[in-house]
Scaffold this motif. Structure first.
Motif, mmCIF file in Angstrom:
data_model
loop_
_atom_site.group_PDB
_atom_site.id
_atom_site.type_symbol
_atom_site.label_atom_id
_atom_site.label_comp_id
_atom_site.label_asym_id
_atom_site.label_seq_id
_atom_site.Cartn_x
_atom_site.Cartn_y
_atom_site.Cartn_z
ATOM 1 N N SER A 71 1.160 -1.441 -0.081
ATOM 2 C CA SER A 71 0.497 -0.112 -0.848
ATOM 3 C C SER A 71 0.677 1.606 -0.587
ATOM 4 N N PHE A 72 1.305 1.111 1.042
ATOM 5 C CA PHE A 72 2.531 2.251 1.230
ATOM 6 C C PHE A 72 3.300 2.739 -0.530
ATOM 7 N N TRP A 73 4.004 1.286 -1.086
ATOM 8 C CA TRP A 73 5.124 2.122 -3.005
ATOM 9 C C TRP A 73 3.278 2.482 -3.200
ATOM 10 N N LEU A 74 2.378 1.787 -3.339
ATOM 11 C CA LEU A 74 1.178 2.140 -4.487
ATOM 12 C C LEU A 74 1.290 3.108 -4.091
ATOM 13 N N ALA A 75 1.189 3.833 -2.970
ATOM 14 C CA ALA A 75 0.390 5.322 -2.790
ATOM 15 C C ALA A 75 1.111 6.360 -3.397
ATOM 16 N N PHE A 76 2.899 6.028 -3.022
ATOM 17 C CA PHE A 76 4.590 6.339 -3.365
ATOM 18 C C PHE A 76 4.557 6.555 -5.340
ATOM 19 N N LEU A 77 3.489 5.434 -5.792
ATOM 20 C CA LEU A 77 3.128 5.306 -7.197
ATOM 21 C C LEU A 77 2.572 6.666 -7.922
ATOM 22 N N VAL A 134 -7.118 5.686 5.439
ATOM 23 C CA VAL A 134 -6.564 4.751 5.456
ATOM 24 C C VAL A 134 -6.884 3.790 7.022
ATOM 25 N N ARG A 135 -7.129 5.453 7.621
ATOM 26 C CA ARG A 135 -7.789 5.351 8.882
ATOM 27 C C ARG A 135 -9.092 4.975 9.012
ATOM 28 N N LEU A 136 -10.237 5.303 8.061
ATOM 29 C CA LEU A 136 -11.283 5.285 8.146
ATOM 30 C C LEU A 136 -11.600 3.992 7.228
ATOM 31 N N TYR A 137 -11.526 3.455 6.093
ATOM 32 C CA TYR A 137 -12.233 2.732 5.452
ATOM 33 C C TYR A 137 -11.052 1.599 5.339
ATOM 34 N N GLY A 138 -9.627 1.301 5.753
ATOM 35 C CA GLY A 138 -8.871 0.359 5.285
ATOM 36 C C GLY A 138 -7.458 1.151 4.274
ATOM 37 N N ARG A 139 -6.764 0.644 4.227
ATOM 38 C CA ARG A 139 -5.558 0.597 2.549
ATOM 39 C C ARG A 139 -6.414 0.946 1.633
ATOM 40 N N VAL A 140 -7.029 -0.109 0.428
ATOM 41 C CA VAL A 140 -7.309 -0.488 -0.541
ATOM 42 C C VAL A 140 -8.408 1.224 -0.553
ATOM 43 N N ALA A 141 -9.051 1.525 0.334
ATOM 44 C CA ALA A 141 -9.934 2.847 0.562
ATOM 45 C C ALA A 141 -8.992 3.927 -0.065
ATOM 46 N N GLY A 142 -7.424 3.794 0.994
ATOM 47 C CA GLY A 142 -7.037 4.906 1.447
ATOM 48 C C GLY A 142 -6.475 4.999 -0.582
ATOM 49 N N LEU A 143 -6.340 4.184 -1.047
ATOM 50 C CA LEU A 143 -5.080 4.290 -2.264
ATOM 51 C C LEU A 143 -6.556 4.478 -3.415
ATOM 52 N N ALA A 144 -8.102 4.345 -3.323
ATOM 53 C CA ALA A 144 -8.825 4.690 -4.038
ATOM 54 C C ALA A 144 -8.956 6.257 -4.138
ATOM 55 N N ALA A 145 -9.384 6.649 -2.454
ATOM 56 C CA ALA A 145 -9.304 8.091 -2.668
ATOM 57 C C ALA A 145 -8.447 8.411 -3.409
#
Length: 206
Positions: free
Chosen positions: A21-27, A118-129
């Motif tokens: 998730s961290f590396w995808l967010a960085f990308l 990530v805090r509210l709904y998880g890593r997938v939701a954080g990346l999607a948002a």
């Protein structure tokens, strides 16, 4: 309840580790930076009238006219323009400098959106948002325009993140120290918002 079940189902169907998730967010952040920096000196062509107002207020502050409120084009709060004056005094002015500031604000907003998701709904939701906001046209336009409104997504996201950390979201256990720090951060953000934009009235009421 249906929304929570749907998000839980998506989260279970698309497991993403913390490192991935961290590396995808960085990308995503790199892609967003590329979109915002592409032809930064040519697009937009010239300055928007609101940008000219921003530079006028900033120049007034640099000239020694310090105040809390400036009666220009309906009135302007001081915080954004004071920061702009400080930045231009330190590194100079010009097309690139004027437009790189909202780019930095936009990238910081994306990072906070990911953290909040990530805090509210998880890593997938954080990346999607984060990915959605990185590609949205309004976000791209604000990231290239030197106006105070470009800071509002950052302010609202920061307040929501502070509130999410202050409250026990989804029954997460927190220490008293972390809760106190989060509430203090939220209070500071809500306080300084009055010096940024009139939307602070609605934000504090909410």
């Amino acid at each position: 309840m249906r929304k929570l079940r749907f998000l839980s189902a998506v989260k279970g169907a698309l497991p993403v580790s913390t490192r991935t998730s961290f590396w995808l967010a960085f990308l995503v952040l790199l892609i967003a930076a590329g979109l915002r920096l592409w032809s930064l000196s040519q697009l937009p062509d010239g300055l928007h009238p609101q940008e000219i107002t921003s530079l006028r207020v900033s120049d007034a502050i640099r000239g020694g006219q310090i105040g809390v409120f400036y009666p220009i084009d309906g009135g302007r709060e001081v915080l954004f323009y004071a920061g702009l004056a400080l930045m231009t005094s330190a590194v100079g002015s010009g097309t690139i400098i004027h437009h790189i500031i909202p780019v930095w604000i936009s990238l910081l907003t994306l990072a906070l959106v990911y953290t909040l998701g990530v805090r509210l709904y998880g890593r997938v939701a954080g990346l999607a948002a984060m990915g959605t906001m990185a590609l949205m046209l309004p976000s791209l336009l604000f990231s290239r325009t030197l106006v105070v409104e470009s800071t509002l997504p950052l302010l609202v996201t920061a307040c929501m993140l502070a509130l999410a950390r202050a409250l026990q979201v989804y029954r997460r256990e927190q220490s008293e120290t972390s809760t106190t720090t989060a509430f203090a951060t939220l209070g500071a953000l809500l306080g300084i918002s009055f010096y940024l934009h009139p939307i602070s009235l609605l934000l504090n009421l909410g």
